[in-house]
Design an enzyme around this catalytic site. Structure first.
Site, PDB file in Angstrom:
ATOM      1  N   ASP A  30      48.875  50.924  73.385  1.00  0.00           N
ATOM      2  CA  ASP A  30      48.427  49.395  73.813  1.00  0.00           C
ATOM      3  C   ASP A  30      48.135  49.589  75.575  1.00  0.00           C
ATOM      4  O   ASP A  30      49.000  49.721  76.410  1.00  0.00           O
ATOM      5  CB  ASP A  30      49.399  48.416  73.739  1.00  0.00           C
ATOM      6  CG  ASP A  30      48.664  47.080  73.646  1.00  0.00           C
ATOM      7  OD1 ASP A  30      47.616  46.966  73.963  1.00  0.00           O
ATOM      8  OD2 ASP A  30      49.563  46.049  73.051  1.00  0.00           O
ATOM      9  N   ASP A  31      46.997  49.527  75.836  1.00  0.00           N
ATOM     10  CA  ASP A  31      46.360  49.554  77.152  1.00  0.00           C
ATOM     11  C   ASP A  31      46.618  50.978  78.268  1.00  0.00           C
ATOM     12  O   ASP A  31      47.089  50.864  79.308  1.00  0.00           O
ATOM     13  CB  ASP A  31      47.118  48.404  78.108  1.00  0.00           C
ATOM     14  CG  ASP A  31      47.037  46.918  77.559  1.00  0.00           C
ATOM     15  OD1 ASP A  31      45.946  46.875  76.716  1.00  0.00           O
ATOM     16  OD2 ASP A  31      47.309  46.021  78.083  1.00  0.00           O
ATOM     17  N   CYS A  66      42.329  43.566  73.811  1.00  0.00           N
ATOM     18  CA  CYS A  66      43.185  44.451  72.711  1.00  0.00           C
ATOM     19  C   CYS A  66      42.587  44.128  71.196  1.00  0.00           C
ATOM     20  O   CYS A  66      42.142  44.841  70.512  1.00  0.00           O
ATOM     21  CB  CYS A  66      44.357  43.916  72.704  1.00  0.00           C
ATOM     22  SG  CYS A  66      45.512  44.504  74.332  1.00  0.00           S
ATOM     23  N   ASP A 295      43.719  51.546  72.689  1.00  0.00           N
ATOM     24  CA  ASP A 295      42.932  50.257  72.324  1.00  0.00           C
ATOM     25  C   ASP A 295      41.892  49.858  73.393  1.00  0.00           C
ATOM     26  O   ASP A 295      40.862  49.342  73.245  1.00  0.00           O
ATOM     27  CB  ASP A 295      43.441  48.961  71.844  1.00  0.00           C
ATOM     28  CG  ASP A 295      44.790  48.479  72.737  1.00  0.00           C
ATOM     29  OD1 ASP A 295      44.943  49.205  73.933  1.00  0.00           O
ATOM     30  OD2 ASP A 295      45.190  47.403  72.340  1.00  0.00           O
ATOM     31  N   ASN A 296      42.464  50.156  74.902  1.00  0.00           N
ATOM     32  CA  ASN A 296      41.539  49.947  75.924  1.00  0.00           C
ATOM     33  C   ASN A 296      42.279  50.586  76.983  1.00  0.00           C
ATOM     34  O   ASN A 296      43.582  51.062  76.879  1.00  0.00           O
ATOM     35  CB  ASN A 296      41.310  48.662  76.239  1.00  0.00           C
ATOM     36  CG  ASN A 296      42.470  47.685  76.358  1.00  0.00           C
ATOM     37  OD1 ASN A 296      42.994  46.997  75.395  1.00  0.00           O
ATOM     38  ND2 ASN A 296      43.317  47.772  77.283  1.00  0.00           N
TER      39      ASN A 296
END
Length: 500
Positions: A30-31, A66, A295-296
């Site tokens: 996540d991130d 997200c 996700d990014n």
């Protein structure tokens, strides 16, 4: 009798083929950035997936936020087709439209094809919250479900364990995901393939490391590329707003965030090693694909921003992607352009299924290292303004309805706005490496960068481009924002048909 024998022989052949279908494990962080050294702490990922597989160096997401990105990952669709616009329920994050699309994820396809399917960790940001239906819901397509309710946290969370909400205060979430995944692996056999998605919270804010990892990177500071904390005058208005540059007293906070993110990733790296060991111990590793991605991306101090995502720059839209498996070359780098919408059709194809033409992504070609390639990739973001996120202690007047994420600890530098809405073409070919972006604001602001000659995106070249070049990119972007299906979305000006 002969017909019966032929039928049973054919049935046996199908069964044999199904037994040989590979297992698929996806680790979705996540991130996690790749531009700012976000993979540096991942020694086990590099050893057990990278050295045994392929690292894709041109991997991007369809949206630098997200929930829209995760919706693209699950469905293989661009944001304008799955209509999860941002992280709010009103913005489509686990809203009614998404619940219709949930029946069309790669998970439902594999589940219907006989796969055991397992999910643990963060799903979509609004999953399980009361206004979205609560944690009793189990998304379709998952044999075993351990979904995090709401957004990423490390402690004080609720997991929906097959629809039964369980609250924990003291157990570190990444370690719980690891334990659940190993228990699932130990109960699998070679007779039935499985899909497993592990979605730990790291390194998402609040960047909480496991206690055993606190202070490991005390001597690390944020990477300070040439675009770090510089004042800008050729980028869209949100980046131009004060303070620019950030005051010197903010830099230690950026360094703290940077090393805390690294420390929070160490538990993920340990989880990967433990999962690989469990697969190996249960004689499952040789027939398993492992996919590691995020996700990014993330920025920390670039262009006088604080720390967040939601922007069109390389820090925010580039992500790690490493894949290991039976048909994947070992210890190889591959520079073909890839979007996260490609993962859903890739997973389906690996499982022996035919991806539907309605998917906007296309399967990854693991043997495409030296082929000529060109791809125009669409990145979309739809800004989110939220009441209550503009702190009254900020020293100047802000538009509290449309701006968002304006806090004194950020020195009141806002991180988002309703009209921080943009779409970009990320154009990559052998001799082309460009980005063209248009903002839906009062300026209709446009940015363009030649990444080969300007990797840190210091100079917006839009005023230097020939009118014909700008017109071509504008037309291309307009077509991509309405495209459906990979044949149209990859080459919309060559094949402008829109699938129904």
């Amino acid at each position: 009798m002969l017909k019966y024998l032929l039928f049973t022989s054919a049935l046996a052949l199908v069964t044999v083929c199904q037994e040989k279908n590979p297992n698929i494990v996806v680790i979705l962080t996540d991130d996690q950035d790749v531009v700012l050294g976000g993979m540096n702490p991942m020694k086990n990922v590099k050893r057990f997936i990278g050295n045994e597989g392929t690292t894709f160096t041109n991997s991007f997401v369809t949206s630098p936020i997200c929930c829209p990105s995760r919706a693209s990952f699950l469905t293989g669709l661009h944001v304008h087709n799955h209509m999860t616009w941002n992280n709010s329920i009103n913005g489509g994050c686990y809203g009614q439209n998404w619940k219709k699309l949930e029946t069309r994820t790669f998970a439902t396809s594999l589940y219907n094809a006989g796969y055991n399917t397992f999910y643990a960790g963060k799903y979509l940001n609004q999953y399980g919250v009361p206004n979205a239906g609560g944690p009793e819901q189990v998304p379709p397509g998952w044999s075993e479900w351990h979904g995090l309710v709401g957004n990423s946290v490390y402690y004080n969370y609720t997991l929906s364990n097959n629809g039964v909400p369980t609250y924990s205060t003291e157990l570190y979430l990444t370690d719980i995901i690891r334990d659940l995944s190993i228990n699932f692996i130990e109960n699998q056999t070679e007779s039935r393939p499985f899909l497993m998605v592990l979605a730990p919270p790291a390194p998402h804010q609040p960047f909480t490391p496991a206690p055993r990892h606190q202070g490991v990177f005390n001597n690390v500071t944020a990477i300070k590329h040439p675009n770090f904390n510089i004042a800008v005058n050729d980028k869209h208005w949100l980046l131009r707003m004060p303070p620019s540059p950030l005051p010197a007293e903010m830099i230690p906070e950026l360094d703290k965030v940077y090393r805390s993110r690294w420390e929070s990733l160490l538990a993920v790296d340990e989880m990967v090693a433990d999962v690989v060991e469990a697969l190996d111990s249960n004689s499952l590793l040789s027939n398993t694909y492992l996919i590691f991605t995020s996700d990014n991306g993330y920025h920390i101090g670039q262009f006088s921003q604080v720390y967040d995502k939601r922007q069109p720059y390389e820090t925010d839209i580039r992500v790690p992607l490493i894949i290991r498996g039976p048909k994947v070359q070992k210890n190889t780098k591959n520079d073909q352009p890839i979007l996260n919408i490609d993962l859903a059709p890739t997973i389906m194809e690996l499982a022996g299924l035919l991806p539907p033409q309605s998917m906007d992504g296309r399967p990854i070609r693991f043997d495409a290292q030296n082929e000529e390639f060109e791809r125009n990739m669409l990145v979309e973001y739809y800004g989110e303004g939220r009441d209550g996120t503009v702190d009254p202690l900020c020293p100047w007047s802000y538009d509290s309805e449309n701006l968002a994420e304006c806090y004194p600890e950020y020195d009141c530098k806002c991180q988002d706005s309703r009209n921080n809405t943009f779409a970009c073409v990320r154009h990559i070919a052998r001799r082309i490496n460009k980005k063209f972006c248009r903002f839906a604001d009062s300026e209709n602001f446009t940015e363009m960068y030649d990444i080969n000659n300007d990797p840190y995106e210091l100079t917006n070249t839009i005023d230097q481009e020939l009118p014909a070049v700008k017109h071509w990119y504008q037309l291309l972007l307009a077509q991509m924002l309405t495209c459906k299906g990979y044949r149209n979305c990859d080459n919309p000006l060559e094949n402008p048909k829109v699938l129904g």
